[in-house]
Enzyme design. Structure first.
Site, short mmCIF file in Angstrom:
data_model
loop_
_atom_site.label_atom_id
_atom_site.label_comp_id
_atom_site.label_asym_id
_atom_site.label_seq_id
_atom_site.Cartn_x
_atom_site.Cartn_y
_atom_site.Cartn_z
N LEU A 53 0.82 -1.22 0.00
CA LEU A 53 0.00 0.00 0.00
C LEU A 53 0.84 1.26 0.00
O LEU A 53 0.31 2.36 -0.20
CB LEU A 53 -0.91 0.02 1.23
CG LEU A 53 -1.81 -1.20 1.45
CD1 LEU A 53 -2.55 -1.07 2.78
CD2 LEU A 53 -2.80 -1.36 0.31
N TYR A 107 1.91 11.26 -11.60
CA TYR A 107 1.45 10.25 -10.66
C TYR A 107 1.06 8.96 -11.40
O TYR A 107 1.48 7.86 -11.02
CB TYR A 107 0.25 10.78 -9.88
CG TYR A 107 -0.39 9.75 -8.95
CD1 TYR A 107 0.34 9.19 -7.91
CD2 TYR A 107 -1.72 9.37 -9.13
CE1 TYR A 107 -0.24 8.26 -7.05
CE2 TYR A 107 -2.30 8.44 -8.29
CZ TYR A 107 -1.56 7.89 -7.25
OH TYR A 107 -2.13 6.96 -6.42
N LYS A 111 2.74 5.11 -11.03
CA LYS A 111 1.99 3.92 -10.62
C LYS A 111 2.07 2.84 -11.71
O LYS A 111 2.18 1.65 -11.39
CB LYS A 111 0.52 4.28 -10.35
CG LYS A 111 0.31 5.26 -9.21
CD LYS A 111 0.82 4.73 -7.87
CE LYS A 111 -0.16 3.78 -7.22
NZ LYS A 111 0.25 3.41 -5.84
N ASN A 136 -10.86 6.95 -6.56
CA ASN A 136 -10.75 7.68 -5.29
C ASN A 136 -11.36 6.86 -4.16
O ASN A 136 -12.55 6.52 -4.21
CB ASN A 136 -11.48 9.02 -5.40
CG ASN A 136 -10.84 9.95 -6.40
OD1 ASN A 136 -9.78 10.48 -6.15
ND2 ASN A 136 -11.49 10.13 -7.54
N HIS A 283 -48.78 10.66 31.77
CA HIS A 283 -48.85 10.56 33.22
C HIS A 283 -49.94 9.54 33.61
O HIS A 283 -50.84 9.25 32.80
CB HIS A 283 -49.18 11.92 33.84
CG HIS A 283 -48.21 13.00 33.47
ND1 HIS A 283 -46.85 12.84 33.51
CD2 HIS A 283 -48.42 14.28 33.04
CE1 HIS A 283 -46.25 13.95 33.14
NE2 HIS A 283 -47.19 14.85 32.84
N PRO A 284 -49.88 8.98 34.83
CA PRO A 284 -50.92 8.04 35.26
C PRO A 284 -52.31 8.64 35.08
O PRO A 284 -52.59 9.78 35.45
CB PRO A 284 -50.59 7.81 36.73
CG PRO A 284 -49.11 8.01 36.82
CD PRO A 284 -48.81 9.13 35.85
N GLY A 285 -53.19 7.88 34.41
CA GLY A 285 -54.56 8.32 34.17
C GLY A 285 -54.74 9.15 32.92
O GLY A 285 -55.88 9.37 32.48
#
Length: 372
Positions: A53, A107, A111, A136, A283-285
């Site tokens: 690499l 480049y 390569k 890329n 909430h409760p109820g």
């Protein structure tokens, strides 16, 4: 299995090493910029694969392409040939080249010449060579302002910094880092054949402008709660990449909370075509709901507490009710044409998760008040 990884501290190298660390069948030795080339023969001893690499892609001096890409590859080939004097072992060389090897620029030429050195070693010394000509590469741990435009966009946008798009229509050929690593591992595990040139898939063709637009959208989604289709393909890979660039102080973000006498309602996530997620408390109820929908559907999951779901058919008056408790997960669905409500029949706060198949639209709410 023993591997030598050159360029191990680079973008692809760091990701590959992390995946290799998760395996129990692999011994890995590494070569980095800080390593001595004289160590190559010793590092190569007993290796089955060399994942090459190392290279130069953005030097200050274009002459460094020749040194970093051609020169070092030549030193690697020399060490491999030297190895043959003492052993029959011929490690497979996996080389990360570039699609620019087809182009006539400094480049690309470097390569291509590195490829030619490896292919010559294959022809003359039967050293197996496998070459990936990569477009890329993007993904987590890429260096912004160096490895790729994607890395720069993700880094800057995640920090509220400007980005520069010179030509929004310029084509961008991309491959995701996890797919690159998967291809290398497939090759190592004997699942890619013996051709000298190998391919990573999938590969994506998009534009610089579209890429920038998507990444800006990821940032904006924290405000709108509307996520893109981040489950598959390029958008999935870009989103994972974007999130990997978030600074730690951005790991969390607030969402709106709506409160009344019954409890709170919080929207979590909205999607373009598969609805939205939220939760509420009671909430409760307290009773929530008391309406019906013509087309909208919902799924409720009681997370904590005890809930009574009641239903009434808006035409026939038929009634139905059922109970759900947090200890026993069960999905309760609302049905078009049935009015419904939810009452907290326990002593503690009720917490319910909710999915609706569409984003709430105040202009067309499809929510009609109707007593159960």
């Amino acid at each position: 299995m023993k591997l030598l990884v050159t360029g191990a501290d680079g973008f692809v190298g760091r990701n590959l090493l992390q995946h290799l660390s998760e395996r129990s069948d692999t011994q890995v030795v590494t070569f980095t910029r800080d390593s001595d080339e004289a160590q190559l023969p010793a590092l190569l001893s007993g290796t089955d694969f060399v994942v090459h690499l190392a290279g130069v892609n953005r030097p200050h001096d274009p002459g460094d392409f020749e040194v970093g890409n051609v020169g070092f590859t030549g030193k690697l080939v020399e060490a491999l040939v030297c190895l043959l004097r003492t052993t029959e072992r011929r490690p497979v060389v996996v080389y990360a080249s570039s699609i620019q090897a087809e182009l006539d620029n400094p480049y690309g030429r470097s390569k291509r010449r590195a490829e030619e050195l490896l292919l010559a070693a294959q022809a003359q010394h039967q050293i197996p060579v496998r070459i990936f000509r990569l477009p890329n590469v993007f993904g987590k741990w890429a260096k912004p302002n160096y490895n790729s435009a994607v890395a720069t966009f993700c880094h800057n946008i995640s920090r509220g910094l400007p980005i520069e798009v010179r030509d929004s229509a310029a084509l961008l050929n991309l491959v995701y880092i996890d797919d690159v690593v998967a291809a290398i591992l497939n090759l190592i595990d004997g699942r890619m054949g013996e051709a000298s040139y190998c391919t990573v898939s999938p590969q994506y063709t998009t534009t610089v402008g579209r890429t920038a637009e998507l990444i800006r959208g990821f940032s904006e989604s924290r405000r709108t709660l509307l996520t893109d289709r981040v489950g598959v393909g390029l958008v999935r890979a870009l989103y994972s990449t974007y999130v990997s660039y978030l600074p730690t102080n951005e790991f969390a973000y607030p969402v709106p909370q709506y409160q009344d006498a019954r409890g709170v309602f919080v929207e979590m996530l909205k999607t373009p075509d598969t609805g939205q997620f939220s939760f509420f408390t009671a909430h409760p109820g307290a009773t929530r709901g008391g309406h019906y929908h013509h087309s909208k559907t919902e799924k409720f999951l009681v997370i904590r507490g005890r809930a009574l779901f009641r239903f009434r058919h808006v035409r026939t008056g038929e009634c139905h009710e059922l109970a759900a408790v947090g200890e026993t997960p069960v999905i309760v669905e609302t049905v078009p044409g049935w009015s419904h409500d939810i009452t907290n029949v326990g002593d503690d706060e009720l917490i319910v998760m909710l999915w609706a198949n569409e984003i709430f639209d105040r202009e067309r709410p499809d929510t009609v008040a109707f007593r159960v």
